[in-house]
Scaffold this active site. Sequence first.
Site, short mmCIF file in Angstrom:
data_model
loop_
_atom_site.label_atom_id
_atom_site.label_comp_id
_atom_site.label_asym_id
_atom_site.label_seq_id
_atom_site.Cartn_x
_atom_site.Cartn_y
_atom_site.Cartn_z
N HIS A 10 33.21 67.03 56.31
CA HIS A 10 32.47 66.66 55.10
C HIS A 10 31.02 66.30 55.41
O HIS A 10 30.65 66.03 56.56
CB HIS A 10 33.16 65.49 54.40
CG HIS A 10 33.21 64.25 55.26
ND1 HIS A 10 32.13 63.42 55.45
CD2 HIS A 10 34.22 63.73 55.99
CE1 HIS A 10 32.45 62.43 56.25
NE2 HIS A 10 33.72 62.58 56.60
N GLU A 85 41.79 61.73 56.69
CA GLU A 85 41.33 61.08 57.92
C GLU A 85 42.38 60.09 58.41
O GLU A 85 43.31 59.72 57.69
CB GLU A 85 40.00 60.37 57.64
CG GLU A 85 39.37 59.67 58.84
CD GLU A 85 39.02 60.60 60.00
OE1 GLU A 85 39.97 61.19 60.58
OE2 GLU A 85 37.84 60.71 60.36
#
Length: 214
Positions: A10, A85
Amino acid sequence: MGLMLYFLRHGQTAYSKTGGYCGTPENDPGLTPEGIEMAEEFADAYRSLPWEAVYVSPLQRAIQTAKPLCEAVGIKMQIRPGLQEIGYGRWEGLHPDEIDRDFHDLYVCWLTDPAWTAPPGGERGIDIARRSSAVLEEIERSHDGGNILIVSHKATIRIMLCSLMGIDVGRYRDRFEMPVAGLSIVELGSRGPHFHAIAIRSHLSEYLRSLPCT
Protein backbone atom coordinates in the site's frame (compact mmCIF):
# COMPACT_ATOMS: atom_id res chain seq x y z
CA MET A 1 3.91 -17.19 -19.77
CA GLY A 2 2.46 -18.54 -16.55
CA LEU A 3 0.51 -16.84 -13.81
CA MET A 4 1.98 -13.40 -13.07
CA LEU A 5 1.59 -12.21 -9.49
CA TYR A 6 2.07 -8.50 -8.81
CA PHE A 7 2.54 -7.90 -5.08
CA LEU A 8 1.94 -4.22 -4.28
CA ARG A 9 2.49 -2.75 -0.85
CA HIS A 10 0.00 0.00 0.00
CA GLY A 11 0.91 3.67 -0.29
CA GLN A 12 2.15 5.97 2.45
CA THR A 13 0.30 6.29 5.77
CA ALA A 14 1.06 8.31 8.89
CA TYR A 15 2.42 5.13 10.47
CA SER A 16 4.71 4.29 7.55
CA LYS A 17 6.26 7.74 7.96
CA THR A 18 7.15 7.08 11.61
CA GLY A 19 7.67 3.32 11.73
CA GLY A 20 4.77 2.67 14.12
CA TYR A 21 2.95 -0.67 14.13
CA CYS A 22 -0.61 -1.06 12.83
CA GLY A 23 -2.10 -4.33 11.70
CA THR A 24 -5.75 -4.68 12.67
CA PRO A 25 -9.08 -3.13 11.62
CA GLU A 26 -9.24 -1.40 15.01
CA ASN A 27 -6.03 0.47 14.16
CA ASP A 28 -6.50 1.13 10.47
CA PRO A 29 -5.03 4.39 9.11
CA GLY A 30 -5.89 5.55 5.62
CA LEU A 31 -3.44 6.84 3.06
CA THR A 32 -1.87 10.27 3.33
CA PRO A 33 -2.35 12.62 0.35
CA GLU A 34 1.04 11.41 -0.88
CA GLY A 35 -0.09 7.81 -0.43
CA ILE A 36 -3.10 8.50 -2.63
CA GLU A 37 -0.77 9.94 -5.26
CA MET A 38 1.28 6.72 -5.09
CA ALA A 39 -1.84 4.67 -5.77
CA GLU A 40 -2.81 6.91 -8.68
CA GLU A 41 0.67 6.78 -10.21
CA PHE A 42 0.70 2.98 -9.97
CA ALA A 43 -2.67 2.89 -11.76
CA ASP A 44 -1.40 5.20 -14.50
CA ALA A 45 1.69 3.05 -15.04
CA TYR A 46 -0.05 -0.35 -15.08
CA ARG A 47 -3.55 0.28 -16.39
CA SER A 48 -2.63 -1.00 -19.86
CA LEU A 49 -1.90 -4.53 -18.61
CA PRO A 50 -4.73 -7.04 -19.10
CA TRP A 51 -5.63 -7.76 -15.48
CA GLU A 52 -7.40 -10.99 -14.56
CA ALA A 53 -8.16 -10.15 -10.92
CA VAL A 54 -7.25 -7.93 -7.98
CA TYR A 55 -6.99 -9.42 -4.47
CA VAL A 56 -6.81 -6.96 -1.58
CA SER A 57 -6.33 -6.88 2.19
CA PRO A 58 -9.44 -5.66 4.04
CA LEU A 59 -7.53 -2.80 5.66
CA GLN A 60 -8.38 0.70 4.49
CA ARG A 61 -4.92 1.61 3.21
CA ALA A 62 -4.81 -1.43 0.93
CA ILE A 63 -8.31 -0.81 -0.43
CA GLN A 64 -7.44 2.84 -1.15
CA THR A 65 -4.27 1.72 -2.95
CA ALA A 66 -6.12 -0.75 -5.17
CA LYS A 67 -9.02 1.57 -5.95
CA PRO A 68 -7.48 3.76 -8.72
CA LEU A 69 -6.40 0.76 -10.80
CA CYS A 70 -9.69 -1.08 -10.28
CA GLU A 71 -11.61 2.00 -11.40
CA ALA A 72 -9.31 2.57 -14.38
CA VAL A 73 -9.67 -0.95 -15.74
CA GLY A 74 -13.22 -1.67 -14.57
CA ILE A 75 -12.44 -4.63 -12.33
CA LYS A 76 -13.89 -5.39 -8.89
CA MET A 77 -11.40 -5.95 -6.09
CA GLN A 78 -11.69 -9.18 -4.11
CA ILE A 79 -11.15 -8.68 -0.38
CA ARG A 80 -9.26 -11.43 1.43
CA PRO A 81 -8.61 -11.32 5.22
CA GLY A 82 -5.63 -13.61 4.68
CA LEU A 83 -3.77 -10.66 3.12
CA GLN A 84 -4.11 -8.48 6.23
CA GLU A 85 -1.01 -7.21 8.04
CA ILE A 86 0.38 -8.89 11.14
CA GLY A 87 -1.81 -8.40 14.18
CA TYR A 88 0.48 -6.70 16.70
CA GLY A 89 -1.68 -7.26 19.76
CA ARG A 90 -0.67 -4.97 22.63
CA TRP A 91 1.94 -3.36 20.38
CA GLU A 92 -0.69 -1.86 18.08
CA GLY A 93 -0.13 1.86 17.63
CA LEU A 94 3.26 1.84 19.35
CA HIS A 95 6.64 2.88 17.97
CA PRO A 96 9.58 0.41 18.16
CA ASP A 97 11.35 2.61 20.72
CA GLU A 98 8.34 2.37 23.06
CA ILE A 99 8.14 -1.39 22.61
CA ASP A 100 11.85 -1.84 23.25
CA ARG A 101 11.50 0.17 26.46
CA ASP A 102 8.40 -1.58 27.84
CA PHE A 103 8.78 -5.13 26.40
CA HIS A 104 12.53 -5.35 25.86
CA ASP A 105 13.16 -9.09 26.28
CA LEU A 106 10.15 -10.19 24.26
CA TYR A 107 10.90 -7.57 21.61
CA VAL A 108 14.44 -8.92 21.20
CA CYS A 109 13.04 -12.46 20.87
CA TRP A 110 10.53 -11.25 18.27
CA LEU A 111 13.19 -9.46 16.26
CA THR A 112 15.39 -12.57 16.40
CA ASP A 113 12.73 -15.15 15.51
CA PRO A 114 9.47 -13.57 14.30
CA ALA A 115 8.35 -16.85 12.75
CA TRP A 116 7.66 -18.44 16.14
CA THR A 117 7.47 -15.41 18.45
CA ALA A 118 4.38 -13.20 18.64
CA PRO A 119 3.73 -9.81 20.20
CA PRO A 120 1.47 -10.16 23.28
CA GLY A 121 -1.95 -11.01 21.89
CA GLY A 122 -0.62 -10.82 18.33
CA GLU A 123 0.39 -13.16 15.52
CA ARG A 124 3.51 -15.17 14.70
CA GLY A 125 5.10 -15.13 11.28
CA ILE A 126 3.95 -18.69 10.65
CA ASP A 127 0.37 -17.62 11.29
CA ILE A 128 0.65 -15.00 8.56
CA ALA A 129 2.35 -17.54 6.27
CA ARG A 130 -0.54 -19.98 6.69
CA ARG A 131 -3.36 -17.52 6.03
CA SER A 132 -1.63 -15.73 3.16
CA SER A 133 -0.57 -19.01 1.53
CA ALA A 134 -4.22 -20.05 1.52
CA VAL A 135 -4.98 -16.96 -0.60
CA LEU A 136 -2.13 -17.79 -3.01
CA GLU A 137 -3.46 -21.35 -3.32
CA GLU A 138 -6.92 -19.98 -4.09
CA ILE A 139 -5.45 -17.74 -6.81
CA GLU A 140 -3.61 -20.67 -8.40
CA ARG A 141 -6.78 -22.76 -8.40
CA SER A 142 -8.89 -19.96 -9.85
CA HIS A 143 -6.59 -18.69 -12.62
CA ASP A 144 -4.70 -20.65 -15.26
CA GLY A 145 -2.63 -17.63 -16.24
CA GLY A 146 -2.67 -13.88 -16.66
CA ASN A 147 -1.87 -10.91 -14.43
CA ILE A 148 -3.04 -10.88 -10.81
CA LEU A 149 -2.61 -7.87 -8.51
CA ILE A 150 -2.24 -8.56 -4.79
CA VAL A 151 -2.38 -5.46 -2.59
CA SER A 152 -1.13 -6.11 0.91
CA HIS A 153 1.33 -5.01 3.58
CA LYS A 154 5.02 -4.82 4.40
CA ALA A 155 5.43 -7.94 6.54
CA THR A 156 2.73 -9.98 4.84
CA ILE A 157 4.19 -9.52 1.36
CA ARG A 158 7.70 -10.37 2.54
CA ILE A 159 6.39 -13.50 4.25
CA MET A 160 4.56 -14.54 1.05
CA LEU A 161 7.74 -14.03 -0.96
CA CYS A 162 9.69 -16.15 1.53
CA SER A 163 7.08 -18.90 1.28
CA LEU A 164 7.21 -18.88 -2.52
CA MET A 165 11.01 -19.02 -2.59
CA GLY A 166 11.42 -21.62 0.15
CA ILE A 167 13.14 -19.14 2.47
CA ASP A 168 12.75 -19.50 6.25
CA VAL A 169 9.80 -17.29 7.18
CA GLY A 170 11.72 -16.08 10.24
CA ARG A 171 14.20 -14.36 7.92
CA TYR A 172 11.66 -12.21 6.08
CA ARG A 173 13.11 -8.97 7.43
CA ASP A 174 16.64 -10.02 6.49
CA ARG A 175 15.90 -11.02 2.90
CA PHE A 176 13.52 -8.38 1.49
CA GLU A 177 13.04 -4.64 1.69
CA MET A 178 9.45 -3.56 1.07
CA PRO A 179 8.98 0.23 0.89
CA VAL A 180 5.56 1.79 0.53
CA ALA A 181 4.14 1.34 -2.99
CA GLY A 182 6.91 -1.16 -3.73
CA LEU A 183 6.00 -3.71 -6.40
CA SER A 184 7.31 -7.27 -6.59
CA ILE A 185 6.57 -9.52 -9.58
CA VAL A 186 6.63 -13.31 -9.47
CA GLU A 187 5.78 -15.68 -12.31
CA LEU A 188 4.34 -19.06 -11.36
CA GLY A 189 5.27 -21.43 -14.16
CA SER A 190 5.85 -25.14 -14.73
CA ARG A 191 9.24 -24.96 -12.99
CA GLY A 192 7.98 -23.07 -9.96
CA PRO A 193 8.19 -19.41 -8.89
CA HIS A 194 10.44 -17.11 -10.91
CA PHE A 195 11.12 -13.59 -9.60
CA HIS A 196 10.98 -10.78 -12.16
CA ALA A 197 11.28 -7.85 -9.72
CA ILE A 198 11.46 -7.10 -6.00
CA ALA A 199 10.12 -3.89 -4.45
CA ILE A 200 10.54 -1.73 -7.55
CA ARG A 201 9.15 1.81 -7.46
CA SER A 202 9.86 3.03 -10.99
CA HIS A 203 6.14 3.78 -11.38
CA LEU A 204 6.49 6.61 -8.84
CA SER A 205 7.70 10.14 -9.46
CA GLU A 206 11.11 11.12 -8.12
CA TYR A 207 9.42 13.18 -5.41
CA LEU A 208 7.31 10.27 -4.12
CA ARG A 209 10.31 7.94 -4.18
CA SER A 210 12.17 10.39 -1.94
CA LEU A 211 9.59 10.25 0.87
CA PRO A 212 10.05 8.15 4.06
CA CYS A 213 9.12 4.57 3.23
CA THR A 214 9.46 2.36 6.30
